[in-house]
Design an enzyme around this catalytic site. Structure first.
Site, short mmCIF file in Angstrom:
data_model
loop_
_atom_site.label_atom_id
_atom_site.label_comp_id
_atom_site.label_asym_id
_atom_site.label_seq_id
_atom_site.Cartn_x
_atom_site.Cartn_y
_atom_site.Cartn_z
N HIS A 61 0.82 -1.21 0.00
CA HIS A 61 0.00 0.00 0.00
C HIS A 61 0.86 1.26 0.00
O HIS A 61 1.93 1.28 0.59
CB HIS A 61 -0.88 0.05 1.26
CG HIS A 61 -1.75 -1.14 1.43
ND1 HIS A 61 -2.07 -1.63 2.66
CD2 HIS A 61 -2.37 -1.94 0.54
CE1 HIS A 61 -2.85 -2.68 2.53
NE2 HIS A 61 -3.05 -2.89 1.25
N LYS A 71 6.45 5.96 7.53
CA LYS A 71 6.00 5.03 8.57
C LYS A 71 7.20 4.55 9.40
O LYS A 71 8.28 4.33 8.87
CB LYS A 71 5.33 3.80 7.95
CG LYS A 71 4.08 4.13 7.17
CD LYS A 71 3.51 2.89 6.50
CE LYS A 71 2.27 3.25 5.71
NZ LYS A 71 1.72 2.09 5.00
N TYR A 131 2.44 0.74 13.98
CA TYR A 131 3.17 1.70 13.17
C TYR A 131 2.68 3.11 13.39
O TYR A 131 1.52 3.37 13.64
CB TYR A 131 3.14 1.34 11.70
CG TYR A 131 1.80 1.12 11.06
CD1 TYR A 131 1.26 2.06 10.19
CD2 TYR A 131 1.07 -0.04 11.28
CE1 TYR A 131 0.05 1.84 9.55
CE2 TYR A 131 -0.14 -0.26 10.66
CZ TYR A 131 -0.65 0.69 9.80
OH TYR A 131 -1.86 0.48 9.19
N ASP A 169 -6.21 -6.10 -1.74
CA ASP A 169 -4.85 -6.59 -1.95
C ASP A 169 -4.76 -7.61 -3.08
O ASP A 169 -3.71 -7.77 -3.70
CB ASP A 169 -4.27 -7.16 -0.65
CG ASP A 169 -4.06 -6.07 0.39
OD1 ASP A 169 -4.02 -4.87 0.01
OD2 ASP A 169 -3.93 -6.39 1.58
#
Length: 183
Positions: A61, A71, A131, A169
């Site tokens: 992503h 991130k 995250y 996905d």
């Protein structure tokens, strides 16, 4: 903390120091001043967490444009293979990826700068994945890259028959399509 820049510029493996005894351990997992001294300034605005079972693959992503996200990821339970795919315009490593195993035992973290697609697959029975991001989620700018694109050459370490994927996905676009979109 130990900071190691990986083979793709801007991606960092961070190993926090752990202090253990018979009770368990203590570790500082985020220290802004130390992070900025090694990696640079970043302002995280949100913390996220997922819990997934073995074989769950989330990714690859990314968010584009003004909604792009950096991130800082880590695993607080279990083990994952974490992948960062360079899609930064003009980057000499565009289309290349790094793959790092992150685990509860090791306590490693991976910093992924803006302009990268990101994903992970769970290698243990369960994994709790945490995250920090420096921008909010913006579904209108999200893109999913095909995790199984042969041009990427990612060894996910488990067979596709073991993978559990979301509909999103399963429908990721191929790298050659990404290039045609101006990346």
């Amino acid at each position: 903390m130990e900071f190691q820049e990986l083979e793709i510029k801007g991606v960092w493996l961070i190993k926090p120091q752990r202090f253990g005894d018979s009770r368990g351990y203590f570790s500082e997992t985020w220290k802004q001043q130390e992070f900025e001294a090694h990696v640079g300034k970043v302002s995280f605005v949100q913390d996220n967490e997922s819990l997934s079972s073995r074989g769950v693959l989330r990714g690859l992503h990314l968010q584009r444009g003004e909604w792009s996200q950096a991130k800082l990821v880590r695993v607080s339970q279990g083990r994952v293979l974490d992948v960062a795919l360079d899609l930064r315009s003009g980057s000499p490593t565009w289309g290349k990826h790094v793959a790092v195993e992150l685990s509860q035992e090791g306590g490693e973290q991976l910093f992924i700068p803006r302009g990268f697609a990101h994903g992970f697959v769970v290698l243990s029975e369960v994994a709790q994945f945490q995250y920090k991001v420096d921008n909010v989620y913006a579904p209108q700018s999200e893109m999913t890259i095909a995790f199984d694109d042969p041009d990427l050459g990612i060894d996910w370490r488990i067979s596709p028959s073991e993978m559990l994927l979301s509909a999103k996905d399963k429908e990721g676009i191929r790298l050659n399509k990404v290039k045609s979109l101006g990346f």
